[in-house]
Design a protein around this motif. Sequence first.
Motif, PDB file in Angstrom:
ATOM      1  N   THR A   2      14.066   9.666   6.699  1.00  9.28           N
ATOM      2  CA  THR A   2      14.014   8.785   5.534  1.00  9.28           C
ATOM      3  C   THR A   2      12.625   8.886   4.920  1.00  9.28           C
ATOM      4  OG1 THR A   2      13.301   6.930   6.889  1.00  9.28           O
ATOM      5  CG2 THR A   2      15.668   7.158   6.518  1.00  9.28           C
ATOM      6  N   GLU A   3      12.530   8.479   3.692  1.00  4.69           N
ATOM      7  CA  GLU A   3      11.251   8.470   2.998  1.00  4.69           C
ATOM      8  C   GLU A   3      10.321   7.500   3.720  1.00  4.69           C
ATOM      9  OE1 GLU A   3       8.715   9.822   0.103  1.00  4.69           O
ATOM     10  OE2 GLU A   3      10.790  10.435   0.346  1.00  4.69           O
ATOM     11  N   PRO A   4       9.101   7.922   4.064  1.00  2.00           N
ATOM     12  CA  PRO A   4       8.201   7.007   4.781  1.00  2.00           C
ATOM     13  C   PRO A   4       7.789   5.831   3.884  1.00  2.00           C
ATOM     14  CG  PRO A   4       7.046   9.023   4.186  1.00  2.00           C
ATOM     15  CD  PRO A   4       8.495   9.219   3.816  1.00  2.00           C
ATOM     16  N   ALA A   5       7.522   4.712   4.531  1.00  3.45           N
ATOM     17  CA  ALA A   5       7.058   3.522   3.800  1.00  3.45           C
ATOM     18  C   ALA A   5       5.694   3.819   3.200  1.00  3.45           C
ATOM     19  CB  ALA A   5       6.961   2.337   4.743  1.00  3.45           C
ATOM     20  N   PRO A   6       5.387   3.222   2.052  1.00  3.62           N
ATOM     21  CA  PRO A   6       4.060   3.417   1.490  1.00  3.62           C
ATOM     22  C   PRO A   6       2.984   2.884   2.434  1.00  3.62           C
ATOM     23  CG  PRO A   6       5.355   1.888   0.141  1.00  3.62           C
ATOM     24  CD  PRO A   6       6.213   2.340   1.264  1.00  3.62           C
ATOM     25  N   SER A   7       1.842   3.516   2.392  1.00  2.40           N
ATOM     26  CA  SER A   7       0.697   3.066   3.185  1.00  2.40           C
ATOM     27  C   SER A   7      -0.279   2.393   2.229  1.00  2.40           C
ATOM     28  CB  SER A   7       0.051   4.267   3.871  1.00  2.40           C
ATOM     29  OG  SER A   7      -1.098   3.869   4.559  1.00  2.40           O
ATOM     30  N   ALA A   8      -0.461   1.100   2.376  1.00  2.00           N
ATOM     31  CA  ALA A   8      -1.318   0.354   1.458  1.00  2.00           C
ATOM     32  C   ALA A   8      -2.137  -0.669   2.228  1.00  2.00           C
ATOM     33  CB  ALA A   8      -0.473  -0.351   0.400  1.00  2.00           C
ATOM     34  N   VAL A   9      -3.319  -0.951   1.700  1.00  2.00           N
ATOM     35  CA  VAL A   9      -4.182  -1.985   2.263  1.00  2.00           C
ATOM     36  C   VAL A   9      -4.068  -3.198   1.345  1.00  2.00           C
ATOM     37  CG1 VAL A   9      -6.529  -2.622   2.897  1.00  2.00           C
ATOM     38  CG2 VAL A   9      -5.750  -0.260   3.208  1.00  2.00           C
ATOM     39  N   LEU A  10      -3.568  -4.303   1.886  1.00  2.00           N
ATOM     40  CA  LEU A  10      -3.340  -5.517   1.100  1.00  2.00           C
ATOM     41  C   LEU A  10      -4.110  -6.666   1.722  1.00  2.00           C
ATOM     42  CD1 LEU A  10       0.547  -5.184   0.854  1.00  2.00           C
ATOM     43  CD2 LEU A  10      -1.124  -4.415  -0.823  1.00  2.00           C
ATOM     44  N   SER A  11      -4.490  -7.634   0.889  1.00  2.00           N
ATOM     45  CA  SER A  11      -5.114  -8.858   1.402  1.00  2.00           C
ATOM     46  C   SER A  11      -4.414 -10.063   0.784  1.00  2.00           C
ATOM     47  CB  SER A  11      -6.616  -8.877   1.124  1.00  2.00           C
ATOM     48  OG  SER A  11      -6.882  -8.856  -0.255  1.00  2.00           O
ATOM     49  N   LEU A  12      -4.416 -11.166   1.535  1.00  2.00           N
ATOM     50  CA  LEU A  12      -3.675 -12.363   1.160  1.00  2.00           C
ATOM     51  C   LEU A  12      -4.608 -13.548   1.020  1.00  2.00           C
ATOM     52  CD1 LEU A  12      -0.877 -13.882   0.981  1.00  2.00           C
ATOM     53  CD2 LEU A  12      -1.043 -14.143   3.465  1.00  2.00           C
ATOM     54  N   SER A  13      -4.360 -14.363  -0.002  1.00  2.00           N
ATOM     55  CA  SER A  13      -5.044 -15.649  -0.126  1.00  2.00           C
ATOM     56  C   SER A  13      -4.029 -16.681  -0.609  1.00  2.00           C
ATOM     57  CB  SER A  13      -6.242 -15.569  -1.091  1.00  2.00           C
ATOM     58  OG  SER A  13      -5.816 -15.271  -2.399  1.00  2.00           O
ATOM     59  N   ALA A  14      -4.253 -17.932  -0.257  1.00  2.00           N
ATOM     60  CA  ALA A  14      -3.366 -19.021  -0.675  1.00  2.00           C
ATOM     61  C   ALA A  14      -4.210 -20.244  -0.989  1.00  2.00           C
ATOM     62  CB  ALA A  14      -2.348 -19.336   0.419  1.00  2.00           C
ATOM     63  N   THR A  15      -3.965 -20.819  -2.151  1.00  2.00           N
ATOM     64  CA  THR A  15      -4.673 -22.012  -2.597  1.00  2.00           C
ATOM     65  C   THR A  15      -3.639 -22.992  -3.125  1.00  2.00           C
ATOM     66  OG1 THR A  15      -6.517 -20.614  -3.257  1.00  2.00           O
ATOM     67  CG2 THR A  15      -6.527 -22.859  -4.078  1.00  2.00           C
TER      68      THR A  15
END
Length: 141
Positions: A23-36
């Motif tokens: 199958t097509e590999p999942a994208p490789s990404a660097v993500l960050s999360l914030s919640a306010t």
Amino acid sequence: MLLIAITVVLAGGVATATLDAPTEPAPSAVLSLSATDDRVSIYHRGGDPIDVAAATVRVRVDGEPLDEQPPVPFFSAAGFRPGPTGPFNAASDDAWRAGDTATFRVAGTNDPTLAPGRTVTVEIAVDGQPVASLETVVESE
């Protein structure tokens, strides 16, 4: 009888080859999360673009899943305030690229609610393949 046996063996081989197909590999990404307060923001820091139309986003608050999950992309959805920004907005481009921030606001009608001090976990998958599992503590504005 021999013909039936050959047919069964060939059918099993085709099924195995189909199930084992890469199958097509999942994208490789660097993500960050914030919640306010009621706002959740996810910043794409780098890596592959993410196809938002193929993505699923699952949100938990203190380990409990939201009753209504964000159906990305969207504009107005049950459990969320209208008008998410960035690639989660249905009017934006389907590609979530490095430098883009996707933001949505959880409505007070969704349970559990976001409140300062609570832990938010966001899991992102593309075509069922995990891309990121992010966690942060909700801050007040």
